[in-house]
Design an enzyme around this catalytic site. Structure first.
Site, PDB file in Angstrom:
ATOM      1  N   GLU A  32       0.815  -1.214   0.000  1.00 37.72           N
ATOM      2  CA  GLU A  32       0.000   0.000   0.000  1.00 37.72           C
ATOM      3  C   GLU A  32       0.850   1.267   0.000  1.00 37.72           C
ATOM      4  OE1 GLU A  32      -3.602   1.853   2.749  1.00 37.72           O
ATOM      5  OE2 GLU A  32      -2.114   0.534   3.683  1.00 37.72           O
ATOM      6  N   GLU A  58     -12.238   2.735   5.542  1.00 39.55           N
ATOM      7  CA  GLU A  58     -11.097   3.051   6.394  1.00 39.55           C
ATOM      8  C   GLU A  58     -10.990   4.565   6.529  1.00 39.55           C
ATOM      9  OE1 GLU A  58      -6.553   1.370   6.928  1.00 39.55           O
ATOM     10  OE2 GLU A  58      -7.034   2.541   5.154  1.00 39.55           O
TER      11      GLU A  58
END
Length: 269
Positions: A150, A250
């Site tokens: 990520e 998120e």
């Protein structure tokens, strides 16, 4: 149909960690994800691991994602796997990860790369990171798992070297060159948009390599509708490229929890 999961390390944080899976279930979610639950312990006690797994199981939710050990995130760390001095610590944590996976069925694991270190050449950090990601990928590959890479938002995560989709994919390709092919790109709308990536272009360019999607608006990292991302367009692109995985929420709550999911009435699962 879009499948939403909720990240219980950033939402429901008004509750103790072990109460959050039940809160997610009560809010209508059948799936959750977490960052590594023990920021100060690569190897928590058996009792701590058992309590975490039981909290997920007792809530009746599916654990669909879990971060690999990333150091003390509340203190600002964003991964340890590129630090030569912490390789043993990181690899010890993988055994704990596998125990949780056996108990809960989780098969997607986010590996935060780690920040640049003073006094350690970047090339050496990259070599260590590649070897440690490959180690983790081989370990979870034995159970059908996937390691995710990520990028993170610039200016909010220290000297974290992966900022764009291309940065993350370069790591994915380096690890694949070492043998493991169960390494994929984690597409996070907030981090990518914050760093100037075009979300549609990134999704289309790396469609075959997206292993997981997380969403938050940008700027601000709030729920969809609080920033400038066109989520109708983003979801349209994800549909167009055939993404059928989970979309994890998120984002940081910005008001009463009952307001945090009203946007889903416009973008239902």
């Amino acid at each position: 149909m879009r499948r939403y999961a909720v990240n219980c390390s950033i939402l429901f944080t008004d509750l103790p960690l072990l109460e959050r899976p039940a809160a997610a279930r009560a809010a209508g979610f059948g799936a959750v994800e977490f960052w590594w639950p023990w920021p100060n312990a690569a190897v928590p006690s058996d009792g701590e691991v058992d309590a975490f797994c039981r909290a997920v199981q007792d809530a009746g939710v599916e654990l669909i994602g879990l971060n690999l050990y990333a150091g003390d995130m509340p203190a600002g760390e964003r991964g340890v796997l590129s630090d030569p001095a912490r390789t043993a610590e990181f690899r010890d944590s993988v055994g704990v990860l596998l125990a949780i996976a056996e108990r809960t069925g989780v098969r997607s694991f986010n590996a935060l790369y780690g920040q640049r270190l003073d006094g350690v050449p970047a090339a050496e950090q990259d070599r260590v990171a590649t070897a440690n990601i490959a180690y983790a990928a081989r370990a979870v590959g034995a159970i059908g798992g996937t390691v995710l890479i990520e990028p993170l938002a610039r200016g909010l995560n220290g000297a974290y070297p992966l900022e764009t989709a291309a940065d993350a994919m370069a790591v994915v390709e380096r690890v694949r060159a070492e043998g493991p092919d169960n390494v994929r790109f984690l597409f996070d709308s907030f981090h990518l948009a914050s760093n100037g990536d075009d979300l549609e272009k990134a999704a289309r360019a790396y469609a075959a390599d997206i292993g997981h999607v997380q969403i938050a608006d940008a700027p601000g990292r709030g729920r969809p509708g609080t920033g400038g991302i066109d989520f109708a367009a983003l979801f349209g692109v994800l549909d167009a490229i055939g993404y059928g995985g989970w979309v994890a929420l998120e984002y940081k709550p910005q008001g009463p929890m009952e307001q945090e999911f009203t946007w889903m009435e416009v973008h239902p699962s």
